[in-house]
Design an enzyme around this catalytic site. Structure first.
Site, PDB file in Angstrom:
ATOM      1  N   ASN A   9     -68.551 -11.725 -15.678  1.00  0.00           N
ATOM      2  CA  ASN A   9     -69.870 -11.323 -16.171  1.00  0.00           C
ATOM      3  C   ASN A   9     -70.383 -10.207 -15.269  1.00  0.00           C
ATOM      4  O   ASN A   9     -70.777 -10.453 -14.133  1.00  0.00           O
ATOM      5  CB  ASN A   9     -70.801 -12.548 -16.127  1.00  0.00           C
ATOM      6  CG  ASN A   9     -72.224 -12.200 -16.529  1.00  0.00           C
ATOM      7  OD1 ASN A   9     -72.503 -11.070 -16.960  1.00  0.00           O
ATOM      8  ND2 ASN A   9     -73.129 -13.155 -16.390  1.00  0.00           N
ATOM      9  N   LYS A  11     -72.971  -8.465 -15.611  1.00  0.00           N
ATOM     10  CA  LYS A  11     -74.454  -8.419 -15.589  1.00  0.00           C
ATOM     11  C   LYS A  11     -74.935  -6.977 -15.775  1.00  0.00           C
ATOM     12  O   LYS A  11     -74.322  -6.228 -16.525  1.00  0.00           O
ATOM     13  CB  LYS A  11     -74.960  -9.063 -14.302  1.00  0.00           C
ATOM     14  CG  LYS A  11     -74.383 -10.479 -14.112  1.00  0.00           C
ATOM     15  CD  LYS A  11     -75.069 -11.300 -13.074  1.00  0.00           C
ATOM     16  CE  LYS A  11     -74.413 -12.671 -12.989  1.00  0.00           C
ATOM     17  NZ  LYS A  11     -75.055 -13.577 -12.065  1.00  0.00           N
ATOM     18  N   HIS A  95     -77.238 -17.958 -20.538  1.00  0.00           N
ATOM     19  CA  HIS A  95     -77.043 -17.764 -19.094  1.00  0.00           C
ATOM     20  C   HIS A  95     -78.350 -18.065 -18.373  1.00  0.00           C
ATOM     21  O   HIS A  95     -79.435 -17.813 -18.906  1.00  0.00           O
ATOM     22  CB  HIS A  95     -76.598 -16.322 -18.821  1.00  0.00           C
ATOM     23  CG  HIS A  95     -76.169 -16.135 -17.401  1.00  0.00           C
ATOM     24  ND1 HIS A  95     -77.074 -15.903 -16.393  1.00  0.00           N
ATOM     25  CD2 HIS A  95     -74.940 -16.182 -16.822  1.00  0.00           C
ATOM     26  CE1 HIS A  95     -76.405 -15.817 -15.243  1.00  0.00           C
ATOM     27  NE2 HIS A  95     -75.119 -15.978 -15.477  1.00  0.00           N
ATOM     28  N   GLU A  97     -79.913 -16.594 -16.137  1.00  0.00           N
ATOM     29  CA  GLU A  97     -80.851 -15.456 -15.998  1.00  0.00           C
ATOM     30  C   GLU A  97     -81.596 -15.212 -17.307  1.00  0.00           C
ATOM     31  O   GLU A  97     -82.755 -14.802 -17.296  1.00  0.00           O
ATOM     32  CB  GLU A  97     -80.071 -14.218 -15.526  1.00  0.00           C
ATOM     33  CG  GLU A  97     -79.708 -14.344 -14.051  1.00  0.00           C
ATOM     34  CD  GLU A  97     -78.345 -13.775 -13.681  1.00  0.00           C
ATOM     35  OE1 GLU A  97     -77.829 -12.903 -14.396  1.00  0.00           O
ATOM     36  OE2 GLU A  97     -77.791 -14.225 -12.649  1.00  0.00           O
ATOM     37  N   GLU A 167     -72.948 -23.700 -14.831  1.00  0.00           N
ATOM     38  CA  GLU A 167     -73.358 -22.790 -13.763  1.00  0.00           C
ATOM     39  C   GLU A 167     -74.642 -23.319 -13.121  1.00  0.00           C
ATOM     40  O   GLU A 167     -75.739 -23.082 -13.651  1.00  0.00           O
ATOM     41  CB  GLU A 167     -73.623 -21.394 -14.325  1.00  0.00           C
ATOM     42  CG  GLU A 167     -72.415 -20.705 -14.906  1.00  0.00           C
ATOM     43  CD  GLU A 167     -72.533 -19.194 -14.824  1.00  0.00           C
ATOM     44  OE1 GLU A 167     -71.617 -18.572 -14.293  1.00  0.00           O
ATOM     45  OE2 GLU A 167     -73.550 -18.631 -15.265  1.00  0.00           O
ATOM     46  N   GLY A 173     -75.010 -16.197  -7.416  1.00  0.00           N
ATOM     47  CA  GLY A 173     -75.353 -15.040  -6.602  1.00  0.00           C
ATOM     48  C   GLY A 173     -75.840 -15.383  -5.203  1.00  0.00           C
ATOM     49  O   GLY A 173     -76.400 -14.541  -4.510  1.00  0.00           O
ATOM     50  N   SER A 212     -70.918 -18.287  -7.501  1.00  0.00           N
ATOM     51  CA  SER A 212     -70.283 -17.913  -6.227  1.00  0.00           C
ATOM     52  C   SER A 212     -68.789 -18.243  -6.173  1.00  0.00           C
ATOM     53  O   SER A 212     -68.283 -18.688  -5.141  1.00  0.00           O
ATOM     54  CB  SER A 212     -71.040 -18.552  -5.043  1.00  0.00           C
ATOM     55  OG  SER A 212     -72.366 -18.056  -5.001  1.00  0.00           O
TER      56      SER A 212
HETATM   57  P1  13P Z   1     -71.948 -15.094  -9.082  1.00  0.00           P
HETATM   58  O1  13P Z   1     -70.453 -15.267  -9.225  1.00  0.00           O
HETATM   59  O2  13P Z   1     -72.341 -13.737  -8.598  1.00  0.00           O
HETATM   60  O3  13P Z   1     -72.556 -16.218  -8.319  1.00  0.00           O
HETATM   61  O4  13P Z   1     -72.562 -15.186 -10.585  1.00  0.00           O
HETATM   62  C1  13P Z   1     -72.187 -16.223 -11.402  1.00  0.00           C
HETATM   63  C2  13P Z   1     -72.681 -15.958 -12.766  1.00  0.00           C
HETATM   64  O5  13P Z   1     -73.871 -15.938 -13.020  1.00  0.00           O
HETATM   65  C3  13P Z   1     -71.680 -15.706 -13.819  1.00  0.00           C
HETATM   66  O6  13P Z   1     -72.256 -15.753 -15.082  1.00  0.00           O
END
Ligand code: 13P
Length: 254
Positions: A9, A11, A95, A97, A167, A173, A212
């Protein structure tokens, strides 16, 4: 047997040129890997180009979001027809976010999921608890509710076409992954919920972990029976680390 899935992803990162460069690098390094399904999820602006880059390879392409309507007065939105038009086969839905920064509800996620399936776009449905919910001890019930509401109305036949990603919000992140044991606990719980809803199809649905994920924790995560793959954010933006995650995931045998 479920083939391991590794989705990146990206983003809100990468220009079209940067995205194409990273895709070529990934293709060169792991284009020949067979025991793994790789899905790249670039931002909308790069989607068309990346579908082109991946044509003829076994790398698939997904969007990071979509609206549930086919068309209409929805300024700033992208429809499933538009995704289909450019050959996009997957879409990340719900997701954290989208849920926590943009206020998406389970009802929105459900409408998007049913619409994606109707258009033959495979949804990657994300669920996961916040730190507060984890500390309150409501991780399982939070995931259960997000799953049950997100999947409402999905038929048995279409259940085989979805992917679930667990997740935990606090692990995204932050550099602080869930332990393999904790991730397996939730993924196993998700499998039980899916069995209750879909019976046989539940064994076929890939359940990923995200938050992560890095080359140095992938082995332990993939060693868990109910972790069928990973959804990778930060580490998917680097060709070396992402392809190392892909190679290691492809070693999973059961
Ligand atoms: P990170 O791997 O940066 O923690 O992000 C995970 C994520 O949100 C994948 O959709």
């Amino acid at each position: 047997m479920r083939t391991p899935v590794v989705a990146g992803n990206w983003k809100m990162h990468l220009t079209r040129e940067e995205a194409a460069g990273l895709t070529r690098d990934i293709k060169e390094k792991v284009g020949g890997e067979e025991n793994v399904k790789v899905i790249l999820c670039p931002p909308f602006t790069a989607l068309d180009g990346i579908v082109g880059e991946c044509r003829g390879s076994n790398i698939q392409v997904g969007a990071q979001n979509m609206h549930w309507e086919d068309e209409g007065a929805f300024t700033g939105e992208i429809s499933p027809l538009m995704l289909k038009d450019i050959g996009c086969k997957y879409v990340i839905l719900g997701h954290s976010e989208r849920r926590h920064v943009f206020g998406e509800t389970d009802e929105d996620v459900n409408k998007k999921l049913l619409s994606a399936v109707r258009h033959n776009i495979r949804p990657i449905l994300c669920v996961g608890e916040t730190l507060e919910q984890r500390e309150e001890g409501v991780t399982d019930t939070t995931c259960r509710e997000q799953l049950e509401k997100g999947l409402e109305g999905l038929s048995q036949e279409n259940a085989e076409n979805i992917i679930i990603a667990y997740e935990p919000v606090w692990a995204i992140g932050t550099g602080k992954s869930a332990s393999a044991k904790d991730a397996e606990h939730v993924n196993n719980y998700i499998r039980i919920i899916l069995s209750g809803i879909f019976s046989k199809a539940a064994e076929l649905i890939p359940i990923l972990y995200g938050g992560s994920v890095k080359p140095d924790n992938i082995d332990e995560l993939m060693a868990q029976p109910n972790i069928d793959g990973v959804l990778v954010g930060g580490a998917s933006l680097n060709g070396d680390s992402f392809t190392e995650i892909i190679r290691k995931s492809a070693l999973k045998t059961s």
